[in-house]
Write an enzyme that holds these catalytic residues in place. Structure first.
Site, short mmCIF file in Angstrom:
data_model
loop_
_atom_site.label_atom_id
_atom_site.label_comp_id
_atom_site.label_asym_id
_atom_site.label_seq_id
_atom_site.Cartn_x
_atom_site.Cartn_y
_atom_site.Cartn_z
N LYS A 39 0.94 -1.15 -0.05
CA LYS A 39 -0.03 -0.23 -0.07
C LYS A 39 0.95 1.35 0.07
O LYS A 39 0.61 2.17 -0.76
CB LYS A 39 -0.79 0.04 1.40
N ARG B 228 -9.71 1.07 8.95
CA ARG B 228 -9.06 -0.10 8.98
C ARG B 228 -10.20 -1.09 9.67
O ARG B 228 -9.80 -1.84 10.05
CB ARG B 228 -8.02 0.10 10.17
N ARG C 189 11.18 -5.60 4.55
CA ARG C 189 11.15 -4.30 4.57
C ARG C 189 11.86 -3.30 5.46
O ARG C 189 12.38 -3.56 6.39
CB ARG C 189 9.80 -3.92 4.95
N ARG D 299 11.33 -1.39 10.67
CA ARG D 299 10.20 -1.10 11.87
C ARG D 299 10.14 -2.09 12.96
O ARG D 299 10.04 -3.16 12.63
CB ARG D 299 8.82 -1.22 11.04
N ARG E 43 -0.52 -9.01 13.54
CA ARG E 43 -1.16 -7.63 12.84
C ARG E 43 -1.88 -8.42 11.58
O ARG E 43 -2.83 -7.93 11.14
CB ARG E 43 0.04 -6.97 11.95
#
Ligand code: ADP
Ligand code: ADP
Length: 216
Positions: free
Chosen positions: A13, A88, A127, A159, A170
């Site tokens: 995203k 969300r 990531r 992160r 998550r």
């Protein structure tokens, strides 16, 4: 153009939001980025959000919605925006709809980025984010050998919530709370699914083709 991106963590995203928003000349509004900026800035909002983000839970709706309302009220968002990471859950979607209605606005389109679970885990594990310009990289797919941003030279970081344990939670939160948005927006007749596998540029092309018919 008033656009929302939905999809599991790691679907791409943030990556696609950079290109789509720039192609359409609209601001990209990423709630995750705004929360992370508040965490680094040590604000009260950041302190509160951090406790939820570290666990991989959603920040409470009241806090998130107030933040989005403020951001959408800014002048650059009056003629269009791209929301990444908001709404969300269905409650956030309903409040967003009412808020826009009060302003005489409505969403034009919701793009769902579709990828399978294995790919999502692979993407999140590699990531890296630039601490300076916020650009998103991947150690494997971008062949990143050093920890420096190729765009601005800033230092890249991983992160905290991309650790394996948190990632699993998550993904559960996504299935339970966010995935129902797909049928919510399908019922509203504004949902389009985009195959988000393959090279970044190809996904952007597919997204732009999906958006074109909805442009005024
Ligand atoms: P990802 O890009 O991996 O999907 P984000 O950067 O969008 O993750 O979000 C990171 C974290 O910020 C979330 O796990 C959640 O704690 C918080 N967050 C972001 N957007 C929202 C939202 N709309 N409602 C509640 N919490 C949010
Ligand atoms: P999200 O915002 O949905 O959590 P990101 O845009 O941060 O997802 O992407 C997650 C990771 O996957 C990043 O490391 C990014 O570089 C990588 N990525 C994004 N799109 C692709 C793609 N099409 N192919 C391979 N890797 C990708």
């Amino acid at each position: 153009m008033r656009l929302v991106l939905v999809g599991p963590p790691g679907a791409g995203k943030g990556t696609q939001a950079q290109y789509i928003a720039s192609n359409l000349s609209i601001p990209k509004i990423s709630t995750g980025d705004i929360f992370r900026a508040n965490v680094s800035g040590g604000t009260d909002l950041g302190k509160l959000a951090k406790t939820y983000m570290d666990r991989g839970d959603l920040v409470p709706d009241e806090v998130t919605i107030a933040m989005v309302r403020d951001r959408l009220s800014e002048s650059d968002a009056q003629d269009g925006f791209l929301l990444d990471g908001f709404p969300r859950n269905v409650a956030q979607a309903e409040i967003l709809r009412d808020m826009l209605k009060d302003w005489g606005q409505a969403l034009d389109l919701v793009l769902e980025l579709v990828v399978d679970d294995d790919e999502v885990v692979r993407r999140l594990a590699g990531r890296r984010t630039c601490s300076q310009c916020g650009r998103i990289w991947h150690v494997e797919f971008d062949d990143k050998k050093d920890d420096e941003c190729d765009a601005c030279g800033g230092a890249l970081f991983q992160r905290d919530d991309d650790k394996e344990e948190t990632v699993r939670h998550r993904l559960e939160v996504y299935q339970e709370q966010t995935a129902p948005l797909v049928s919510y927006y399908a019922d509203e007749g504004i949902l389009v699914g985009v195959d988000a596998t393959g090279p970044v540029e190809e996904v952007t092309q597919r997204a732009m083709e999906a958006i074109r018919p909805f442009m005024g």
